[in-house]
Enzyme design. Structure first.
Site, PDB file in Angstrom:
ATOM      1  N   HIS A  73      -4.504   5.828   8.193  1.00 41.64           N
ATOM      2  CA  HIS A  73      -3.117   6.036   8.570  1.00 41.64           C
ATOM      3  C   HIS A  73      -2.491   6.989   7.560  1.00 41.64           C
ATOM      4  O   HIS A  73      -3.080   7.294   6.524  1.00 41.64           O
ATOM      5  CB  HIS A  73      -2.343   4.721   8.614  1.00 41.64           C
ATOM      6  CG  HIS A  73      -2.430   3.921   7.358  1.00 41.64           C
ATOM      7  ND1 HIS A  73      -3.522   3.121   7.070  1.00 41.64           N
ATOM      8  CD2 HIS A  73      -1.589   3.785   6.300  1.00 41.64           C
ATOM      9  CE1 HIS A  73      -3.340   2.525   5.910  1.00 41.64           C
ATOM     10  NE2 HIS A  73      -2.181   2.919   5.405  1.00 41.64           N
ATOM     11  N   CYS A 117       0.864  -1.176   0.000  1.00 38.66           N
ATOM     12  CA  CYS A 117       0.000   0.000   0.000  1.00 38.66           C
ATOM     13  C   CYS A 117       0.901   1.225   0.000  1.00 38.66           C
ATOM     14  O   CYS A 117       2.118   1.111  -0.115  1.00 38.66           O
ATOM     15  CB  CYS A 117      -0.969   0.006   1.180  1.00 38.66           C
ATOM     16  SG  CYS A 117      -0.196   0.196   2.795  1.00 38.66           S
TER      17      CYS A 117
END
Length: 704
Positions: free
Chosen positions: A623, A417
């Site tokens: 995040h 990611c």
């Protein structure tokens, strides 16, 4: 090492058309059974059918009243409503499907003819608009009034869409259908219909056939079948003859793996109706498309001369499906069209094979990989091709465009990611558990940021919005795109790939760099999710430029990371009502712990705008971006529960886990969270928790 942003490649027009065709196919294909049922009823019970029954076929009178029958109502109402409902559901679940069906009813009544194209417009339109309307008052409805608001909003908007369909859409679609029908008749009357093969046959190899077949030919064919009892349009694309002729030519005049695999491929293509199995043979020798075009033109010309056709779509394009849907007066013409199409395709293809350079085994594997790349997913029949003459699980040659071919067992899987510390860690934990449960604990499953990827993996898993960024730096790996890191169905495919490659090819490769590539076949049936998460066993994760051994994560308490999740970072009832407010709330808890600075919260929003952190199972884990690591002072995790749920890009989220991690210190907590959210009973306990300690216990961490 400076952070590098990789620009997302521009999507080609072909890919856009493929996606459009796939969307159209998604509305039609689930309802093919209903089309077949209608075709069987039509073939049997109409006045010219095999077993004419007035009450079923809709002809004649009973007790002085005209018989309505099943044929007319099914084609006029049932099939379009099914398509409209399916299209709406694809966009916005059942609620969108209901509103899409209501809107479709307006088009049906307004037009008075089968409205398949109208249904393919109103279904998705109803689902999309209902989704937008619901988002207006999401989280603003007082408790106890949800059902009232939801039912009346759907009813009112559905009624308005029905009126729009009746007065606005139906005249436009009727005009389009009439014009398209006239154009088809023009082609038929002037002997030009066979020329459509010049476009259809190449389109099939490029996976553009769904846009043509299901978007235009099937709707027009159904209308023509209703009026004339049959339609030639159903066989423009579905005729198995051209593909059969091509494969027979390879059987007699091919070489190597292509010759060895062609007979089996011919059986699958002709009897099973899976036409895509011959696409790699065309890609090996593009000039062979002339053979399939010639065969297709011959088949269409034969149908036109003999005035033959089918009563309903033949899906898949098997000879059995074709014969089952053949009109009672068309068996000679349909069978002749298949035979002549195969014969002409065989003759032209044979000449090309005899007069041009032969391919070898590597060409077939390479062509199969290219075919799967164009398709955008694993082919259900590619293992038949790549298995022939290749002593490995999936083939013998390296692929192109980010799709490789396995040279041995899958040993190394990476989740990637943007930051490599949140969603990828969760997904890696879930898949690791499934692979362990399947009996392959030695397969390494890691997570990394895209910026730190290298071409050393067998399989790369990314969010669907990040796949194009990952492919250039991992071009020899097999890529899987997911939109749900917690319970994606692609995980079962990967488990099957691991099982197959490690069972069939275990002896082939024992050293490092065993290879990367395409699966030799993946099925939708996988083992149940593992109950044990194996907290703390991350098998490694990438940080900065070099892989970091994650074994110390198991000793998190000893190295100072025991306070990553603390009681003060757990909120049982969050105050946020929107996605962005929830991200702020999770980030503020991290800030209050001294784990991050203000810049990290901004980076959490930036990450969400780039790729959603929704994980499935009512969970989101916002995040920061990879570039925001400088804003992290220590590893920390926050957990917030929203009992009523909040909208997260169209998904309902009840639990928000904020993540800030340095190296691998936070991964054992994420592993525990993954364990909880892959277990329905654990999620239910989390929803019912009345204290912070219950939440900490569930995540395997009690911090006084």
């Amino acid at each position: 090492m400076a952070t590098e942003t990789v620009a997302k490649p521009r999507t080609s027009a072909r890919v856009h058309v493929q996606k459009f065709g796939t969307f159209l196919s998604g509305m039609i294909m689930p309802n093919i059974g209903a089309f077949i049922a209608w075709g069987i009823i039509t073939a049997l019970f109409i006045e010219k059918g095999w077993l004419p029954v007035p009450q079923l076929g809709g002809f004649g009178e009973t007790d002085g009243k005209p018989n309505i029958g099943l044929v007319g109502p099914m084609i006029t109402y049932l099939l379009p409503l099914l398509i409209g409902y399916t299209g709406g559901k694809m966009v916005y679940d059942v609620r969108g499907g209901v509103v899409g069906a209501i809107g479709t009813m307006g088009v049906i009544v307004g037009a008075g003819i089968p409205m398949f194209i109208g249904a393919m417009i109103m279904g998705p339109l109803g689902g999309w608009t209902m989704k937008k309307i619901d988002s207006i008052w999401d989280g603003k409805i007082r408790p106890g009034f949800e059902m009232l608001v939801n039912n009346f909003s759907a009813g009112i908007w559905g009624a308005l869409l029905a009126l729009l369909g009746f007065y606005g859409i139906s005249p436009l679609v009727t005009a389009f259908s009439t014009a398209a029908g006239n154009f088809v008749q023009f082609l038929v009357h002037n002997g030009l219909l066979p020329l459509t093969s010049i476009f259809i046959e190449p389109a099939k190899v490029l996976f553009l056939n769904n846009a043509i077949n299901h978007g235009v030919l099937t709707p027009l064919g159904v209308q023509q079948s209703l009026e004339q009892g049959k339609s030639i349009l159903f066989l423009l694309e579905a005729n198995p003859g051209p593909g059969l002729g091509l494969l027979l030519a390879y059987t007699f005049f091919g070489r190597g793996a292509a010759k060895a695999s062609a007979p089996g491929a011919a059986i699958i293509q002709f009897l099973g109706g899976i036409h895509e199995i011959y696409f790699p043979y065309v890609l090996m020798r593009p000039l062979l498309i002339l053979g399939t075009i010639a065969g297709g033109m011959t088949g269409i010309a034969t149908l036109a001369v003999t005035n033959s056709g089918l009563v309903a779509p033949a899906a898949p394009g098997s000879i059995f499906a074709v014969l089952a849907q053949t009109s009672r007066d068309s068996y000679f013409g349909v069978i002749l069209s298949v035979v002549l199409a195969a014969a002409v395709s065989f003759l032209v293809s044979s000449v090309i094979l005899k007069t041009t350079k032969h391919s070898d085994e590597a060409d077939l594997g390479d062509a199969t990989a290219r075919m799967e790349e164009m398709k955008g997913k694993k082919s259900s029949v590619s293992s038949h091709l790549t298995g022939a003459g290749a002593g490995t699980a999936a083939g013998a040659a390296a692929g192109r465009g980010g799709v490789g071919v396995l040279a041995g067992p899958v040993r190394n899987i990476v989740f990637a990611c943007d930051a490599g510390m949140g969603s990828s860690a969760m997904g890696a934990s879930v898949l690791r558990n499934k692979i362990k449960a399947a009996g392959f604990p030695d397969v390494k499953v890691t997570n990394a940021s895209i910026a730190n990827l290298s071409d050393t993996y067998d399989v790369v898993v990314t969010h669907q919005d990040l796949t194009e960024r990952a492919k250039p730096v991992t071009s020899s790996a097999m890529h899987y795109s997911v939109d749900n890191f917690m319970n994606s169905p692609r995980y079962d495919e990967i488990v099957d790939l691991v099982r197959e490659s490690n069972t069939e090819g275990a002896a082939a490769t024992e050293g490092p760099d065993a290879g990367a590539g395409t699966p030799g076949g993946a099925s939708a049936s996988g083992p149940a999710m593992a109950a044990a998460a194996g907290a703390g066993t991350t098998h490694g994760a990438h940080a900065a430029d070099a892989p970091v051994d994650a074994a110390p994560a198991a000793d998190a308490s000893a190295n100072g990371s025991g306070d990553i999740l603390a009681r003060e970072s757990v909120v049982l009832t969050g105050s946020a009502t929107t996605r962005d407010a929830a991200i702020d709330e999770a980030g503020r808890l991290l800030l209050a712990r001294g784990a991050v600075d203000e810049g990290y919260i901004a980076a959490m929003h930036e990450r969400e705008e780039s790729v959603s952190t929704y994980m499935g199972s009512f969970l989101a884990i916002p995040h920061g971006t990879n570039a925001a690591k400088d804003h992290i002072r220590k590893s920390a995790v926050s957990v917030i529960r929203y009992p009523e749920g909040i909208d997260w890009n169209g998904k309902q989220v009840k639990f928000v886990v904020g993540v800030a991690g340095i190296n691998n210190e936070h991964l054992h907590i994420l592993s525990s969270i993954a364990k909880v959210f892959t277990n329905k009973e654990q999620v239910a306990r989390l929803e019912a928790a009345t204290s912070e300690d219950e939440v900490l216990d569930l995540f395997g961490k009690v911090n006084a």
